[in-house]
Design a protein around this motif. Structure first.
Motif, PDB file in Angstrom:
ATOM      1  N   HIS A 148      77.693  66.461   5.045  1.00 53.40           N
ATOM      2  CA  HIS A 148      78.014  67.723   5.701  1.00 53.40           C
ATOM      3  C   HIS A 148      78.648  68.704   4.722  1.00 53.40           C
ATOM      4  CE1 HIS A 148      78.167  65.552   9.877  1.00 53.40           C
ATOM      5  NE2 HIS A 148      76.996  65.474   9.276  1.00 53.40           N
ATOM      6  N   VAL A 149      79.348  68.172   3.729  1.00 52.63           N
ATOM      7  CA  VAL A 149      79.857  68.965   2.611  1.00 52.63           C
ATOM      8  C   VAL A 149      79.192  68.416   1.354  1.00 52.63           C
ATOM      9  CG1 VAL A 149      81.878  69.624   1.265  1.00 52.63           C
ATOM     10  CG2 VAL A 149      82.055  69.376   3.752  1.00 52.63           C
ATOM     11  N   PRO A 150      78.482  69.243   0.584  1.00 47.93           N
ATOM     12  CA  PRO A 150      77.761  68.722  -0.587  1.00 47.93           C
ATOM     13  C   PRO A 150      78.685  68.019  -1.570  1.00 47.93           C
ATOM     14  CG  PRO A 150      77.075  70.977  -0.097  1.00 47.93           C
ATOM     15  CD  PRO A 150      78.264  70.694   0.774  1.00 47.93           C
ATOM     16  N   PHE A 151      78.155  66.977  -2.228  1.00 49.49           N
ATOM     17  CA  PHE A 151      78.932  66.347  -3.280  1.00 49.49           C
ATOM     18  C   PHE A 151      78.970  67.250  -4.507  1.00 49.49           C
ATOM     19  CE2 PHE A 151      74.674  64.199  -3.957  1.00 49.49           C
ATOM     20  CZ  PHE A 151      74.348  64.833  -5.130  1.00 49.49           C
ATOM     21  N   GLY A 152      79.825  66.921  -5.427  1.00 47.25           N
ATOM     22  CA  GLY A 152      79.953  67.703  -6.654  1.00 47.25           C
ATOM     23  C   GLY A 152      80.957  67.045  -7.572  1.00 47.25           C
ATOM     24  N   PRO A 153      81.287  67.690  -8.680  1.00 49.84           N
ATOM     25  CA  PRO A 153      82.276  67.131  -9.600  1.00 49.84           C
ATOM     26  C   PRO A 153      83.658  67.058  -8.945  1.00 49.84           C
ATOM     27  CG  PRO A 153      81.014  68.904 -10.632  1.00 49.84           C
ATOM     28  CD  PRO A 153      80.729  68.969  -9.171  1.00 49.84           C
ATOM     29  N   VAL A 154      84.346  65.957  -9.190  1.00 51.79           N
ATOM     30  CA  VAL A 154      85.761  65.821  -8.827  1.00 51.79           C
ATOM     31  C   VAL A 154      86.482  65.367 -10.091  1.00 51.79           C
ATOM     32  CG1 VAL A 154      87.464  64.624  -7.423  1.00 51.79           C
ATOM     33  CG2 VAL A 154      85.256  65.261  -6.414  1.00 51.79           C
ATOM     34  N   ALA A 155      87.322  66.243 -10.609  1.00 48.57           N
ATOM     35  CA  ALA A 155      87.956  66.001 -11.911  1.00 48.57           C
ATOM     36  C   ALA A 155      86.863  65.688 -12.930  1.00 48.57           C
ATOM     37  CB  ALA A 155      89.001  64.898 -11.803  1.00 48.57           C
ATOM     38  N   GLU A 156      86.914  64.518 -13.575  1.00 50.47           N
ATOM     39  CA  GLU A 156      85.970  64.241 -14.656  1.00 50.47           C
ATOM     40  C   GLU A 156      84.716  63.503 -14.218  1.00 50.47           C
ATOM     41  OE1 GLU A 156      88.704  60.578 -14.740  1.00 50.47           O
ATOM     42  OE2 GLU A 156      88.819  62.711 -14.207  1.00 50.47           O
ATOM     43  N   GLN A 187      81.159  62.949 -11.711  1.00 51.03           N
ATOM     44  CA  GLN A 187      80.114  63.769 -11.118  1.00 51.03           C
ATOM     45  C   GLN A 187      79.687  63.203  -9.764  1.00 51.03           C
ATOM     46  OE1 GLN A 187      79.137  66.628 -12.771  1.00 51.03           O
ATOM     47  NE2 GLN A 187      80.796  66.006 -14.142  1.00 51.03           N
ATOM     48  N   GLU A 188      79.136  64.055  -8.917  1.00 50.40           N
ATOM     49  CA  GLU A 188      78.520  63.644  -7.640  1.00 50.40           C
ATOM     50  C   GLU A 188      79.463  62.815  -6.779  1.00 50.40           C
ATOM     51  OE1 GLU A 188      74.639  61.961  -7.929  1.00 50.40           O
ATOM     52  OE2 GLU A 188      73.912  63.465  -9.334  1.00 50.40           O
ATOM     53  N   ALA A 189      80.647  63.317  -6.531  1.00 46.26           N
ATOM     54  CA  ALA A 189      81.626  62.636  -5.693  1.00 46.26           C
ATOM     55  C   ALA A 189      81.921  63.471  -4.448  1.00 46.26           C
ATOM     56  CB  ALA A 189      82.909  62.368  -6.473  1.00 46.26           C
ATOM     57  N   SER A 190      82.528  62.816  -3.466  1.00 45.69           N
ATOM     58  CA  SER A 190      82.902  63.486  -2.220  1.00 45.69           C
ATOM     59  C   SER A 190      84.357  63.165  -1.916  1.00 45.69           C
ATOM     60  CB  SER A 190      82.003  63.003  -1.074  1.00 45.69           C
ATOM     61  OG  SER A 190      82.392  63.583   0.161  1.00 45.69           O
ATOM     62  N   GLY A 191      85.044  64.119  -1.330  1.00 41.50           N
ATOM     63  CA  GLY A 191      86.452  63.919  -1.036  1.00 41.50           C
ATOM     64  C   GLY A 191      87.327  64.344  -2.207  1.00 41.50           C
ATOM     65  N   THR A 192      88.616  64.080  -2.081  1.00 43.02           N
ATOM     66  CA  THR A 192      89.584  64.518  -3.094  1.00 43.02           C
ATOM     67  C   THR A 192      90.329  63.324  -3.682  1.00 43.02           C
ATOM     68  OG1 THR A 192      91.425  64.769  -1.537  1.00 43.02           O
ATOM     69  CG2 THR A 192      89.926  66.656  -1.796  1.00 43.02           C
ATOM     70  N   GLU A 193      90.881  63.540  -4.867  1.00 40.01           N
ATOM     71  CA  GLU A 193      91.711  62.501  -5.481  1.00 40.01           C
ATOM     72  C   GLU A 193      92.920  62.202  -4.597  1.00 40.01           C
ATOM     73  OE1 GLU A 193      91.444  62.943 -10.229  1.00 40.01           O
ATOM     74  OE2 GLU A 193      92.096  64.785  -9.188  1.00 40.01           O
ATOM     75  N   GLU A 194      93.503  63.241  -4.014  1.00 38.16           N
ATOM     76  CA  GLU A 194      94.721  63.050  -3.220  1.00 38.16           C
ATOM     77  C   GLU A 194      94.485  62.127  -2.030  1.00 38.16           C
ATOM     78  OE1 GLU A 194      95.098  66.571  -5.701  1.00 38.16           O
ATOM     79  OE2 GLU A 194      93.570  65.958  -4.245  1.00 38.16           O
ATOM     80  N   GLU A 195      93.402  62.363  -1.273  1.00 35.94           N
ATOM     81  CA  GLU A 195      93.178  61.527  -0.093  1.00 35.94           C
ATOM     82  C   GLU A 195      92.808  60.103  -0.476  1.00 35.94           C
ATOM     83  OE1 GLU A 195      89.901  62.714   2.448  1.00 35.94           O
ATOM     84  OE2 GLU A 195      88.774  63.517   0.741  1.00 35.94           O
ATOM     85  N   LEU A 196      92.115  59.934  -1.609  1.00 32.10           N
ATOM     86  CA  LEU A 196      91.763  58.584  -2.026  1.00 32.10           C
ATOM     87  C   LEU A 196      93.002  57.834  -2.508  1.00 32.10           C
ATOM     88  CD1 LEU A 196      89.456  56.578  -2.316  1.00 32.10           C
ATOM     89  CD2 LEU A 196      89.120  57.391  -4.653  1.00 32.10           C
ATOM     90  N   ILE A 197      93.859  58.499  -3.241  1.00 30.17           N
ATOM     91  CA  ILE A 197      95.100  57.859  -3.696  1.00 30.17           C
ATOM     92  C   ILE A 197      95.925  57.387  -2.500  1.00 30.17           C
ATOM     93  CG2 ILE A 197      97.335  58.319  -4.781  1.00 30.17           C
ATOM     94  CD1 ILE A 197      95.784  60.131  -6.785  1.00 30.17           C
ATOM     95  N   ALA A 198      96.048  58.230  -1.487  1.00 27.51           N
ATOM     96  CA  ALA A 198      96.816  57.839  -0.297  1.00 27.51           C
ATOM     97  C   ALA A 198      96.179  56.643   0.405  1.00 27.51           C
ATOM     98  CB  ALA A 198      96.916  59.032   0.658  1.00 27.51           C
ATOM     99  N   ALA A 199      94.852  56.652   0.500  1.00 29.64           N
ATOM    100  CA  ALA A 199      94.156  55.575   1.212  1.00 29.64           C
ATOM    101  C   ALA A 199      94.175  54.263   0.438  1.00 29.64           C
ATOM    102  CB  ALA A 199      92.715  55.984   1.497  1.00 29.64           C
ATOM    103  N   LEU A 200      94.310  54.331  -0.893  1.00 27.64           N
ATOM    104  CA  LEU A 200      94.256  53.130  -1.725  1.00 27.64           C
ATOM    105  C   LEU A 200      95.613  52.459  -1.902  1.00 27.64           C
ATOM    106  CD1 LEU A 200      91.789  54.163  -4.589  1.00 27.64           C
ATOM    107  CD2 LEU A 200      91.423  52.394  -2.849  1.00 27.64           C
ATOM    108  N   SER A 201      96.631  52.947  -1.274  1.00 28.51           N
ATOM    109  CA  SER A 201      97.950  52.341  -1.423  1.00 28.51           C
ATOM    110  C   SER A 201      97.912  50.872  -0.991  1.00 28.51           C
ATOM    111  CB  SER A 201      98.976  53.108  -0.581  1.00 28.51           C
ATOM    112  OG  SER A 201     100.236  52.485  -0.649  1.00 28.51           O
ATOM    113  N   GLY A 202      98.224  49.965  -1.913  1.00 31.18           N
ATOM    114  CA  GLY A 202      98.233  48.542  -1.609  1.00 31.18           C
ATOM    115  C   GLY A 202      96.857  47.902  -1.525  1.00 31.18           C
ATOM    116  N   VAL A 203      95.803  48.637  -1.897  1.00 35.37           N
ATOM    117  CA  VAL A 203      94.421  48.150  -1.763  1.00 35.37           C
ATOM    118  C   VAL A 203      93.962  47.511  -3.073  1.00 35.37           C
ATOM    119  CG1 VAL A 203      92.020  48.918  -1.509  1.00 35.37           C
ATOM    120  CG2 VAL A 203      93.782  49.767   0.046  1.00 35.37           C
ATOM    121  N   ARG A 204      93.335  46.334  -2.962  1.00 32.65           N
ATOM    122  CA  ARG A 204      92.791  45.643  -4.133  1.00 32.65           C
ATOM    123  C   ARG A 204      91.304  45.938  -4.321  1.00 32.65           C
ATOM    124  NH1 ARG A 204      93.522  39.597  -3.614  1.00 32.65           N
ATOM    125  NH2 ARG A 204      92.991  39.620  -5.847  1.00 32.65           N
ATOM    126  N   VAL A 205      90.598  46.230  -3.231  1.00 31.98           N
ATOM    127  CA  VAL A 205      89.146  46.393  -3.278  1.00 31.98           C
ATOM    128  C   VAL A 205      88.767  47.664  -2.533  1.00 31.98           C
ATOM    129  CG1 VAL A 205      86.910  45.426  -2.617  1.00 31.98           C
ATOM    130  CG2 VAL A 205      88.747  43.903  -3.400  1.00 31.98           C
TER     131      VAL A 205
END
Length: 357
Positions: free
Chosen positions: A41-49, A51-69
């Motif tokens: 629904h929102v095209p993928f594109g570069p995220v930081a370094e 290519q072709e990613a979706s979402g933001t670094e901030e939301e992924l960092i929050a979601a990965l707290s304590g995550v191994r996989v």
């Protein structure tokens, strides 16, 4: 110890598909957390370094707290994400290549990055076959004409007739998982298959296919379909000279990568009549600019990079990465690791020797 898995899906490979696939294979103590990313629904594109990613670094960092996989299709694995998520050990990308992951940074942080080769081979082959038939027989134009009240009986005129498959030489540039499926389908329709692929030997081809040089393929094939990877050697492999070398009245199809083709040269060949038709699912620039002259070219069939879009692909992608999670939890070798430097000599993530150790 409970292993926490993040299922970072999107609106194609849904979070629940990833979660269900991981749970179905896991016989260890796991917990699954879900995150939905906005693609397509929102095209993928570069995220930081990356290519072709979706979402933001901030939301992924929050979601990965304590995550191994993490299992995902589009989430960005960047230097910043890796530095902020020290518990992460395995990042599984449910795509044919991990273009949304910084492999060098993942290697420095000791994180294994896996991917899902061949997940959409069948779907892309089916779409390619559909585009070949649609372009060769003018199906989209005839459909539009009939809906607008025009009965195009003049397509029975010999000069207007489409190109059939039976008895026609079809050239495949690239003979990997997709090319093989396309060859099998076209052979069943009676086509003669010519293959140009420097990595395939003659004895690896079926009796219905012949290995040839690119020059011979262009000179003899009435229909040319591209299935090569985009590399420095293949970029622009079909340009002005190659199109001129094709038989007059030929058909060109590309469901591989946009960088393989000079689209301005294709447009000119369509406008001059040298090419009978063309069909594309991939482009040099995506989305295609609305002022692109290719959109106005005659006898061209265009789809918006959706050859790999089928529900079966979404399920297969989830199953492939779930299998890697299962291997990881068992301390077994990973099957499709893109940064093997993080693995030991047995193909196991360094320091990971099984869930009981």
């Amino acid at each position: 110890m409970t292993t926490t898995v993040l299922a970072a899906g999107d609106r194609f490979v849904l979070p629940r598909l990833l979660s269900d696939a991981v749970r179905a294979r896991a016989d260890a103590d796991i917990g699954v957390r879900e995150l939905e990313l906005p693609w397509p629904h929102v095209p993928f594109g570069p995220v930081a370094e990356v290519q072709e990613a979706s979402g933001t670094e901030e939301e992924l960092i929050a979601a990965l707290s304590g995550v191994r996989v993490c299992v995902t299709q589009m989430a960005p694995l960047t230097e910043r994400v890796l530095a902020a998520c020290p518990d992460l050990e395995l990042f599984c990308v449910s795509r044919g290549g991990p273009v949304n992951a910084n492999l060098d940074a993942a290697t420095r942080h000791g994180v294994a990055v896996c991917f899902a080769p061949g997940r959409n081979a069948a779907a892309t082959a089916e779409h390619t076959l559909g585009l070949i038939l649609a372009a060769a027989r003018h199906i989209p134009d005839l459909h539009t004409d009939l809906r607008e009240g025009r009965w195009r009986g003049d397509f029975y005129d010999y000069d207007n007739c489409g190109v059939g498959i039976e008895g026609t030489a079809v050239g495949l540039v690239g003979y990997g998982a997709i090319g093989r499926r396309v060859a099998a389908a076209l052979s069943a329709l009676g086509a003669r298959i010519l293959v140009h692929d420097p990595y395939v030997t003659e004895d690896a081809l079926p009796e219905t296919a012949t290995k040839v040089t690119l020059d011979d393929l262009l000179a003899h094939a009435r229909i040319v379909s591209l299935h090569a990877r985009l590399t420095p050697e293949t970029r622009g492999i079909i340009g002005t000279d190659e199109i001129a070398a094709m038989r007059p009245g030929g058909v060109l199809v590309n469901c591989a990568r946009g960088g393989l083709v000079d689209y301005d040269a294709v447009r000119r060949a369509l406008e001059s009549g040298h090419l009978h038709a063309a069909a594309f699912d991939v482009y040099a620039e995506e989305p295609v600019p609305p002022d692109s002259r290719l959109l106005k070219a005659p006898n061209v069939v265009l789809t918006p990079h959706v050859a790999g879009a089928s529900r079966q692909v979404a399920h297969k992608a989830a199953d492939l990465v779930a299998a890697e999670v299962h291997r990881f939890l068992d301390g077994r070798p990973l099957a499709h690791c893109a940064n093997p430097a993080v693995l030991d000599t047995d193909g196991v993530l360094r320091g990971r020797k099984g869930r009981g150790e």
